[in-house]
Design an enzyme around this catalytic site. Structure first.
Site, PDB file in Angstrom:
ATOM      1  CE1 TYR A 171      -4.110  -2.359   4.634  1.00  0.00           C
ATOM      2  CE2 TYR A 171      -3.417  -0.290   4.515  1.00  0.00           C
ATOM      3  CZ  TYR A 171      -4.233  -1.048   4.128  1.00  0.00           C
ATOM      4  OH  TYR A 171      -4.105  -0.550   2.959  1.00  0.00           O
ATOM      5  CB  SER A 211      -0.853   0.126   1.039  1.00  0.00           C
ATOM      6  OG  SER A 211      -1.502   1.221   1.278  1.00  0.00           O
TER       7      SER A 211
END
Length: 296
Positions: free
Chosen positions: A154, A141
């Site tokens: 995350y 990401s």
């Protein structure tokens, strides 16, 4: 890996979002695809969207289940042929303040986002190495490169995927095994539905209300079409590119981030203290990390 038609790909989290974008793009390029996903409803939707006439296998899979991962891999190879492309794409977008996060939030995020990648690698890498042929795509990401507030578990999982990918690229540099680190920005996915997936074992969350809010308000509805991401991934595999960013808008931010990192060398010793920059292993690490011979 210039000739991809006729090969077989195994995609986790493959029934929606980026995973489904890759699956549809691969199929259009003549690649057989095993779509593995934990959500039966998404598998059903993907089956209807793709139709009955393409070489695709739909597999229910919780990527945290190592035995199930091995069984799914065996079934894919038995029905579609030798898997030579692994896309570790499954993930959960556990977001929210670090102060609100509890052990369950960290444990679930790391078990899926990081553990799922580890399990994919442990399942398929020995098979690739035995043939000296294969390509691994790990979905990270932009948050792993540009850490953001409100998503420490995350970000931690994605930063770990970055490091794993670079380590693998270094280790297998010059071999028949390639690695691509997919670093997507905002994309049309179901990341906002994370609360629907949370297992009972990880129910003790401090982020429940925030996840309900996310479910009501899709945060990336106007993001990149996953089919476009799939096309980028296909090209990266063909070119053996290590790094793949999907959004050029983050270029300046990433450059500033790296410039900030370089300030950490201010005041560092000029003595080498035993570091031999001409050592082949050292050179290989630097080359793979920098993109080097890869078109990254």
């Amino acid at each position: 890996m210039k000739e991809l038609s006729g090969r077989t790909a195994f995609i986790t989290g493959g029934a929606s979002g980026i995973g489904l974008g890759m699956a549809r793009t691969f199929l259009a390029a003549g690649i057989k695809v095993a779509i593995a996903d934990v959500r039966e409803d998404h598998l059903d939707t993907a089956r209807k969207l793709i139709g009955p006439d393409l070489p695709v296998l739909y597999l229910p899979l919780d990527v945290t289940d190592r035995d199930a991962f091995q069984r799914a891999a065996d079934e894919a190879e038995a029905k579609l042929g030798t898997v030579s492309i692994l896309c570790n794409n499954a993930g959960v977008g556990v977001l929210g303040r670090a102060l609100d996060s509890r052990y369950a939030d960290w444990d679930w995020t790391l078990s899926v986002n990081l553990g799922g990648v580890v399990n994919g690698i442990q399942t398929f890498l020995p098979r690739f190495a035995a043939r000296d042929d294969g390509h691994i795509v790990n979905t990270s990401s932009i948050g792993g490169m540009l850490p953001m507030p409100g998503g420490a578990p995350y970000v931690a999982s994605k930063a770990a995927i970055d490091g794993i990918s670079e380590a693998l690229a270094s280790e297998f540099d010059g071999s028949g095994i390639g690695v691509t680190l997919l670093i997507p920005g905002p994309t049309q996915t179901n990341i906002n539905q994370v609360g629907r997936l949370r297992p009972a074992a990880y129910a003790d969350s401090g982020l429940t209300e925030f996840e309900r809010q996310l479910d009501r308000e899709p945060i990336f509805a106007g993001g990149l079409n996953p089919l476009e991401t799939g096309r980028m991934v296909l090209a990266a595999i063909e070119a053996n590119r290590l790094y793949l960013f999907t959004h050029n808008v983050f270029r300046e931010g990433v450059a500033e981030h790296f410039a900030a990192i370089m300030t950490g060398f201010e005041g560092a010793s000029d003595e080498d203290y035993g570091v031999d920059a001409s050592n082949p292993l050292f050179a290989r690490i630097v080359r793979a990390g920098a993109g080097g011979s890869r078109d990254g």
